[in-house]
Design a protein around this motif. Structure first.
Motif, PDB file in Angstrom:
ATOM      1  N   ILE A   1      -6.650   9.469  -3.764  1.00 50.65           N
ATOM      2  CA  ILE A   1      -8.210  10.370  -3.414  1.00 50.65           C
ATOM      3  C   ILE A   1      -8.775   9.026  -2.635  1.00 50.65           C
ATOM      4  O   ILE A   1      -9.370   8.852  -1.460  1.00 50.65           O
ATOM      5  CB  ILE A   1      -9.294  10.017  -4.544  1.00 50.65           C
ATOM      6  N   TRP A   2      -8.371   7.545  -3.013  1.00 55.48           N
ATOM      7  CA  TRP A   2      -9.138   6.505  -2.098  1.00 55.48           C
ATOM      8  C   TRP A   2      -8.405   6.464  -1.069  1.00 55.48           C
ATOM      9  O   TRP A   2      -9.479   5.775  -0.175  1.00 55.48           O
ATOM     10  CB  TRP A   2      -9.247   5.043  -2.909  1.00 55.48           C
ATOM     11  N   ALA A   3      -7.691   6.536  -1.107  1.00 55.05           N
ATOM     12  CA  ALA A   3      -6.921   5.995   0.455  1.00 55.05           C
ATOM     13  C   ALA A   3      -7.277   7.177   1.624  1.00 55.05           C
ATOM     14  O   ALA A   3      -7.339   6.695   2.141  1.00 55.05           O
ATOM     15  CB  ALA A   3      -5.034   6.296  -0.027  1.00 55.05           C
ATOM     16  N   THR A   4      -7.585   8.461   0.959  1.00 59.52           N
ATOM     17  CA  THR A   4      -7.140   9.474   1.623  1.00 59.52           C
ATOM     18  C   THR A   4      -9.014   9.607   2.248  1.00 59.52           C
ATOM     19  O   THR A   4      -9.141   9.365   3.635  1.00 59.52           O
ATOM     20  CB  THR A   4      -7.713  10.912   0.827  1.00 59.52           C
TER      21      THR A   4
ATOM     22  N   ALA B   1      -6.079  -3.256   6.402  1.00 64.73           N
ATOM     23  CA  ALA B   1      -7.431  -3.474   5.307  1.00 64.73           C
ATOM     24  C   ALA B   1      -7.132  -2.744   3.936  1.00 64.73           C
ATOM     25  O   ALA B   1      -7.059  -2.991   3.190  1.00 64.73           O
ATOM     26  CB  ALA B   1      -8.236  -3.232   6.169  1.00 64.73           C
ATOM     27  N   ILE B   2      -6.866  -1.588   4.823  1.00 64.62           N
ATOM     28  CA  ILE B   2      -6.243  -0.632   3.026  1.00 64.62           C
ATOM     29  C   ILE B   2      -5.425  -0.938   2.535  1.00 64.62           C
ATOM     30  O   ILE B   2      -5.008  -0.612   0.788  1.00 64.62           O
ATOM     31  CB  ILE B   2      -5.918   0.773   4.052  1.00 64.62           C
ATOM     32  N   CYS B   3      -4.439  -1.083   3.518  1.00 60.81           N
ATOM     33  CA  CYS B   3      -3.110  -1.429   2.244  1.00 60.81           C
ATOM     34  C   CYS B   3      -3.354  -2.414   1.050  1.00 60.81           C
ATOM     35  O   CYS B   3      -3.201  -2.249   0.332  1.00 60.81           O
ATOM     36  CB  CYS B   3      -1.492  -1.657   2.799  1.00 60.81           C
ATOM     37  N   LEU B   4      -3.825  -3.354   2.141  1.00 65.19           N
ATOM     38  CA  LEU B   4      -3.805  -5.071   1.181  1.00 65.19           C
ATOM     39  C   LEU B   4      -5.075  -4.856  -0.112  1.00 65.19           C
ATOM     40  O   LEU B   4      -4.568  -5.057  -1.088  1.00 65.19           O
ATOM     41  CB  LEU B   4      -4.291  -6.071   1.850  1.00 65.19           C
ATOM     42  N   LEU B   5      -5.546  -3.544  -0.146  1.00 67.52           N
ATOM     43  CA  LEU B   5      -6.817  -3.539  -0.610  1.00 67.52           C
ATOM     44  C   LEU B   5      -6.034  -2.814  -1.865  1.00 67.52           C
ATOM     45  O   LEU B   5      -6.322  -2.843  -3.207  1.00 67.52           O
ATOM     46  CB  LEU B   5      -8.153  -2.795  -0.182  1.00 67.52           C
ATOM     47  N   LEU B   6      -5.291  -1.693  -1.570  1.00 62.24           N
ATOM     48  CA  LEU B   6      -5.308  -0.669  -2.599  1.00 62.24           C
ATOM     49  C   LEU B   6      -3.707  -0.914  -2.848  1.00 62.24           C
ATOM     50  O   LEU B   6      -2.753  -1.041  -4.025  1.00 62.24           O
ATOM     51  CB  LEU B   6      -5.092   0.976  -1.966  1.00 62.24           C
ATOM     52  N   SER B   7      -2.834  -1.254  -2.174  1.00 59.71           N
ATOM     53  CA  SER B   7      -0.605  -1.573  -2.456  1.00 59.71           C
ATOM     54  C   SER B   7      -0.478  -2.734  -1.524  1.00 59.71           C
ATOM     55  O   SER B   7       0.484  -1.954  -0.077  1.00 59.71           O
ATOM     56  CB  SER B   7       0.241  -0.963  -2.763  1.00 59.71           C
TER      57      SER B   7
ATOM     58  N   LEU C   1       2.843  -2.308   0.484  1.00 62.35           N
ATOM     59  CA  LEU C   1       2.995  -1.673   2.191  1.00 62.35           C
ATOM     60  C   LEU C   1       2.233  -2.347   2.828  1.00 62.35           C
ATOM     61  O   LEU C   1       1.810  -0.778   4.368  1.00 62.35           O
ATOM     62  CB  LEU C   1       2.585  -0.440   1.184  1.00 62.35           C
ATOM     63  N   ALA C   2       1.793  -3.588   3.009  1.00 61.00           N
ATOM     64  CA  ALA C   2       0.966  -3.487   4.313  1.00 61.00           C
ATOM     65  C   ALA C   2       2.249  -3.393   5.821  1.00 61.00           C
ATOM     66  O   ALA C   2       1.079  -3.129   6.533  1.00 61.00           O
ATOM     67  CB  ALA C   2       0.605  -5.134   4.365  1.00 61.00           C
ATOM     68  N   TRP C   3       2.995  -3.255   5.479  1.00 62.80           N
ATOM     69  CA  TRP C   3       4.024  -3.147   6.778  1.00 62.80           C
ATOM     70  C   TRP C   3       3.726  -1.250   7.479  1.00 62.80           C
ATOM     71  O   TRP C   3       4.062  -1.093   8.173  1.00 62.80           O
ATOM     72  CB  TRP C   3       5.571  -3.043   6.791  1.00 62.80           C
ATOM     73  N   LEU C   4       2.679  -0.731   6.457  1.00 65.56           N
ATOM     74  CA  LEU C   4       2.850   0.467   7.207  1.00 65.56           C
ATOM     75  C   LEU C   4       1.105   0.796   8.532  1.00 65.56           C
ATOM     76  O   LEU C   4       0.957   1.079   9.157  1.00 65.56           O
ATOM     77  CB  LEU C   4       1.242   1.819   6.102  1.00 65.56           C
ATOM     78  N   ALA C   5       1.042  -0.565   8.540  1.00 57.82           N
ATOM     79  CA  ALA C   5      -0.051  -0.936   9.480  1.00 57.82           C
ATOM     80  C   ALA C   5       0.919  -1.678  10.886  1.00 57.82           C
ATOM     81  O   ALA C   5       0.726  -0.334  12.125  1.00 57.82           O
ATOM     82  CB  ALA C   5      -1.044  -2.650   9.312  1.00 57.82           C
ATOM     83  N   LEU C   6       2.040  -1.560  10.807  1.00 58.74           N
ATOM     84  CA  LEU C   6       3.327  -1.658  12.052  1.00 58.74           C
ATOM     85  C   LEU C   6       3.450  -0.067  12.474  1.00 58.74           C
ATOM     86  O   LEU C   6       3.264   0.029  13.779  1.00 58.74           O
ATOM     87  CB  LEU C   6       4.465  -2.787  11.696  1.00 58.74           C
ATOM     88  N   VAL C   7       3.689   0.647  11.290  1.00 55.75           N
ATOM     89  CA  VAL C   7       4.186   2.246  11.579  1.00 55.75           C
ATOM     90  C   VAL C   7       2.480   2.614  12.214  1.00 55.75           C
ATOM     91  O   VAL C   7       2.960   3.654  12.972  1.00 55.75           O
ATOM     92  CB  VAL C   7       4.569   3.047  10.403  1.00 55.75           C
TER      93      VAL C   7
ATOM     94  N   LEU D   1       0.922   5.198  -0.933  1.00 54.84           N
ATOM     95  CA  LEU D   1       0.216   4.763  -1.036  1.00 54.84           C
ATOM     96  C   LEU D   1       0.266   4.433  -2.817  1.00 54.84           C
ATOM     97  O   LEU D   1       0.639   3.788  -3.711  1.00 54.84           O
ATOM     98  CB  LEU D   1      -1.386   4.071  -0.962  1.00 54.84           C
ATOM     99  N   ALA D   2       0.306   6.491  -3.072  1.00 57.55           N
ATOM    100  CA  ALA D   2      -0.478   6.957  -4.090  1.00 57.55           C
ATOM    101  C   ALA D   2       0.946   6.427  -4.880  1.00 57.55           C
ATOM    102  O   ALA D   2       0.728   6.105  -6.111  1.00 57.55           O
ATOM    103  CB  ALA D   2      -1.323   7.931  -4.006  1.00 57.55           C
TER     104      ALA D   2
END
Length: 135
Positions: free
Chosen positions: A14-17, A63-69, A72-78, A128-129
């Motif tokens: 929910i938070w990630a969405t 920023a979202i990835c660093l906050l939640l997981s 998974l910061a590599w999702l920023a490159l994706v 992330l979830a």
């Protein structure tokens, strides 16, 4: 069909969405300058405006990835790569078909563009979830 674990964190999903919906609004409409918006849709000299635009998206995803997981910061490159591919593809189609804002095709393309970005973000939110409940 992709495999989604039976147990994922509803809280993180929910938070990630919610954060990705807000991220799309801010990065695509509030922080995108006219130089980026017009520049990335040109036949030439489009690379720098597009790069600036997708970098904003990548940084907000980071920023979202660093906050939640953080793992998974590599999702920023994706996000940077996927967002660039979606936006450039849209631009090339609009250049070829010469869609203008007073034509329905222009708005269909904008709607498709936004839908593809939100679908990407949904995959990120599920990822992330899922990571939040991994053993």
């Amino acid at each position: 069909m992709p495999i989604i674990p039976e147990q994922i964190s509803a809280h993180v999903l929910i938070w990630a969405t919610a954060l990705f919906i807000l991220k799309q609004l801010v990065a695509d409409f509030v922080l995108q300058t006219s130089w980026m918006a017009r520049g990335k849709e040109q036949q030439s000299r489009w690379l720098f405006p597009l790069a600036a635009h997708v970098t904003i998206h990548a940084l907000t995803t980071l920023a979202i990835c660093l906050l939640l997981s953080p793992s998974l910061a590599w999702l920023a490159l994706v996000d940077l790569l996927v967002h660039a591919a979606i936006d450039r593809s849209k631009s090339l189609i609009q250049i070829r078909l010469q869609f203008k804002p007073d034509q329905s095709g222009y708005w269909w393309m904008l709607g498709l563009d936004q839908t593809l970005h939100h679908a990407t973000h949904l995959v990120f939110a599920i990822t992330l979830a899922s990571a939040s409940t991994a053993p």
